[in-house]
Design a protein around this motif. Structure first.
Motif, PDB file in Angstrom:
ATOM      1  N   PHE A  88       0.849  -1.199   0.000  1.00 47.06           N
ATOM      2  CA  PHE A  88       0.000   0.000   0.000  1.00 47.06           C
ATOM      3  C   PHE A  88       0.888   1.254   0.000  1.00 47.06           C
ATOM      4  O   PHE A  88       1.769   1.393   0.841  1.00 47.06           O
ATOM      5  CB  PHE A  88      -0.869  -0.024   1.263  1.00 47.06           C
ATOM      6  N   GLY A  98      -3.757  13.686   3.613  1.00 47.78           N
ATOM      7  CA  GLY A  98      -4.918  12.954   4.110  1.00 47.78           C
ATOM      8  C   GLY A  98      -5.405  11.852   3.181  1.00 47.78           C
ATOM      9  O   GLY A  98      -6.390  11.177   3.474  1.00 47.78           O
ATOM     10  N   GLY A 100      -3.937   8.968   2.367  1.00 50.40           N
ATOM     11  CA  GLY A 100      -3.699   7.627   2.877  1.00 50.40           C
ATOM     12  C   GLY A 100      -4.861   7.174   3.754  1.00 50.40           C
ATOM     13  O   GLY A 100      -5.372   6.056   3.604  1.00 50.40           O
ATOM     14  N   THR A 101      -5.286   8.044   4.656  1.00 48.25           N
ATOM     15  CA  THR A 101      -6.403   7.734   5.550  1.00 48.25           C
ATOM     16  C   THR A 101      -7.672   7.464   4.746  1.00 48.25           C
ATOM     17  O   THR A 101      -8.386   6.480   4.972  1.00 48.25           O
ATOM     18  CB  THR A 101      -6.657   8.932   6.496  1.00 48.25           C
ATOM     19  N   ASN A 129       8.769   1.911  10.272  1.00 47.78           N
ATOM     20  CA  ASN A 129       7.966   2.746   9.384  1.00 47.78           C
ATOM     21  C   ASN A 129       6.910   3.510  10.189  1.00 47.78           C
ATOM     22  O   ASN A 129       5.701   3.248  10.104  1.00 47.78           O
ATOM     23  CB  ASN A 129       7.324   1.867   8.302  1.00 47.78           C
ATOM     24  N   LYS A 138      -4.508   5.692  12.485  1.00 46.51           N
ATOM     25  CA  LYS A 138      -5.509   6.739  12.245  1.00 46.51           C
ATOM     26  C   LYS A 138      -6.645   6.201  11.377  1.00 46.51           C
ATOM     27  O   LYS A 138      -7.794   6.619  11.513  1.00 46.51           O
ATOM     28  CB  LYS A 138      -4.843   7.932  11.560  1.00 46.51           C
TER      29      LYS A 138
HETATM   30  C1  LIG Z   1       2.015   5.613   4.800  1.00 47.63           C
HETATM   31  C2  LIG Z   1       1.337   6.448   3.711  1.00 47.63           C
HETATM   32  C3  LIG Z   1       0.457   5.535   2.872  1.00 47.63           C
HETATM   33  C4  LIG Z   1       0.461   7.510   4.374  1.00 47.63           C
HETATM   34  O1  LIG Z   1      -0.217   8.225   3.359  1.00 47.63           O
HETATM   35  P1  LIG Z   1      -0.443   9.819   3.457  1.00 47.63           P
HETATM   36  O2  LIG Z   1      -1.451  10.191   2.427  1.00 47.63           O
HETATM   37  O3  LIG Z   1       0.880  10.483   3.386  1.00 47.63           O
HETATM   38  O4  LIG Z   1      -1.018   9.939   4.942  1.00 47.63           O
HETATM   39  P2  LIG Z   1      -2.114  10.971   5.490  1.00 47.63           P
HETATM   40  O5  LIG Z   1      -1.813  12.332   4.909  1.00 47.63           O
HETATM   41  O6  LIG Z   1      -3.470  10.390   5.298  1.00 47.63           O
HETATM   42  O7  LIG Z   1      -1.742  10.997   7.031  1.00 47.63           O
HETATM   43  C5  LIG Z   1      -2.344  10.131   7.929  1.00 47.63           C
HETATM   44  C6  LIG Z   1      -1.563  10.045   9.205  1.00 47.63           C
HETATM   45  O8  LIG Z   1      -0.341   9.367   8.936  1.00 47.63           O
HETATM   46  C7  LIG Z   1       0.669   9.856   9.821  1.00 47.63           C
HETATM   47  N1  LIG Z   1       1.780  10.349   9.017  1.00 47.63           N
HETATM   48  C8  LIG Z   1       1.779  10.637   7.695  1.00 47.63           C
HETATM   49  N2  LIG Z   1       3.008  11.035   7.307  1.00 47.63           N
HETATM   50  C9  LIG Z   1       3.785  10.993   8.430  1.00 47.63           C
HETATM   51  C10 LIG Z   1       5.165  11.254   8.692  1.00 47.63           C
HETATM   52  N3  LIG Z   1       5.979  11.652   7.715  1.00 47.63           N
HETATM   53  N4  LIG Z   1       5.621  11.081   9.950  1.00 47.63           N
HETATM   54  C11 LIG Z   1       4.815  10.659  10.942  1.00 47.63           C
HETATM   55  N5  LIG Z   1       3.492  10.385  10.757  1.00 47.63           N
HETATM   56  C12 LIG Z   1       2.993  10.552   9.520  1.00 47.63           C
HETATM   57  C13 LIG Z   1       0.027  10.926  10.665  1.00 47.63           C
HETATM   58  O9  LIG Z   1      -0.472  10.325  11.848  1.00 47.63           O
HETATM   59  C14 LIG Z   1      -1.124  11.357   9.796  1.00 47.63           C
HETATM   60  O10 LIG Z   1      -2.174  11.932  10.514  1.00 47.63           O
HETATM   61  P3  LIG Z   1      -2.174  13.517  10.823  1.00 47.63           P
HETATM   62  O11 LIG Z   1      -2.047  14.198   9.483  1.00 47.63           O
HETATM   63  O12 LIG Z   1      -3.494  13.751  11.485  1.00 47.63           O
HETATM   64  O13 LIG Z   1      -0.991  13.751  11.698  1.00 47.63           O
HETATM   65  C15 LIG Z   1       2.412   7.165   2.826  1.00 47.63           C
HETATM   66  O14 LIG Z   1       3.245   7.928   3.643  1.00 47.63           O
HETATM   67  C16 LIG Z   1       3.237   6.223   1.992  1.00 47.63           C
HETATM   68  O15 LIG Z   1       2.834   5.834   0.893  1.00 47.63           O
HETATM   69  N6  LIG Z   1       4.430   5.856   2.494  1.00 47.63           N
HETATM   70  C17 LIG Z   1       5.397   5.073   1.713  1.00 47.63           C
HETATM   71  C18 LIG Z   1       4.967   3.638   1.503  1.00 47.63           C
HETATM   72  C19 LIG Z   1       4.721   2.893   2.786  1.00 47.63           C
HETATM   73  O16 LIG Z   1       5.477   2.974   3.738  1.00 47.63           O
HETATM   74  N7  LIG Z   1       3.635   2.099   2.761  1.00 47.63           N
HETATM   75  C20 LIG Z   1       3.278   1.243   3.862  1.00 47.63           C
HETATM   76  C21 LIG Z   1       3.734  -0.136   3.581  1.00 47.63           C
HETATM   77  S1  LIG Z   1       3.219  -1.257   4.866  1.00 47.63           S
END
Ligand SMILES: CC(C)(COP(=O)(O)OP(=O)(O)OC[C@H]1O[C@@H](n2cnc3c(N)ncnc32)[C@H](O)[C@@H]1OP(=O)(O)O)[C@@H](O)C(=O)NCCC(=O)NCCS
Length: 163
Positions: A88, A98, A100-101, A129, A138
């Motif tokens: 994912f 937002g 990812g959520t 991670n 979340k």
């Molecule tokens: C993990 C991932 C899917 C989150 O997607 P996103 O669209 O960036 O996340 P959101 O904007 O919906 O944020 C949701 C919550 O994630 C957390 N979050 C997101 N980025 C963060 C960061 N850099 N550091 C800490 N927490 C973080 C926060 O709790 C956030 O909530 P908040 O905005 O109220 O603080 C994205 O960062 C990603 O694709 N990462 C790389 C791939 C990966 O690691 N995938 C998981 C494999 S198991």
């Protein structure tokens, strides 16, 4: 106030395959998701998997795969009603808004609609991670406390979310 962009999820069609292949995460995030081309092609040819695009309007912004025999996620059977969520990610240019959520919610709604027999979504996430662990919490996942120690990038939590 701006309206939230339309977000939905859909199976990867031949037309979506190239835009999905072009999606990227940051270099330091790559060990956590693996190679997208491999994951896409592997999910497309596996009868027990689905390759899914996360779309903002008509634009691909992320990817995941669903595993309907999720022994890879828990390294054991976690029951016929479970689905594994794998690889994912949100494209690096779309992260932190937002999506990812919202994508996890859309993923759950989609599974409930197309696979109503399924009750549990399960995933592995690397213990380092922190961003993803926070994002999954979340989005309603809970940590089972079970660790998988054999991951190529280090130990992984097993997290689950009721469908
Ligand atoms: C993990 C991932 C899917 C989150 O997607 P996103 O669209 O960036 O996340 P959101 O904007 O919906 O944020 C949701 C919550 O994630 C957390 N979050 C997101 N980025 C963060 C960061 N850099 N550091 C800490 N927490 C973080 C926060 O709790 C956030 O909530 P908040 O905005 O109220 O603080 C994205 O960062 C990603 O694709 N990462 C790389 C791939 C990966 O690691 N995938 C998981 C494999 S198991």
């Amino acid at each position: 106030m701006f309206a939230k962009p339309d977000l939905h999820v859909a199976p990867v069609t031949p037309e979506l395959a190239e835009p999905v292949r072009a999606l990227r995460v940051a270099p330091e995030q790559e060990p956590f998701v693996g190679d997208t081309t491999f994951n896409l092609d592997d999910a497309l040819r596996d009868a027990n998997s689905e390759a899914m695009a996360i779309l903002v309007g008509a634009t691909a912004a992320g990817f995941y795969r669903l595993d309907f025999k999720p022994t890879i996620v828990a390294r054991r059977s976690i029951g016929d009603a479970a689905v594994g969520l794998r690889a994912f990610f949100i494209d690096v240019d779309w992260q932190g808004r937002g999506l990812g959520t919202r994508a996890v919610q859309a993923c759950c709604d989609d599974i409930r609609a197309r696979h109503p027999d399924r009750r549990l979504l399960a995933l592995n996430v690397n213990c380092r991670n922190v961003a993803a662990i926070n994002a999954y919490r979340k989005a309603g996942f809970v940590d089972t406390g079970e660790l998988y120690l054999g991951g190529s990038a280090g130990p992984q939590h097993l997290m689950v979310r009721k469908l």
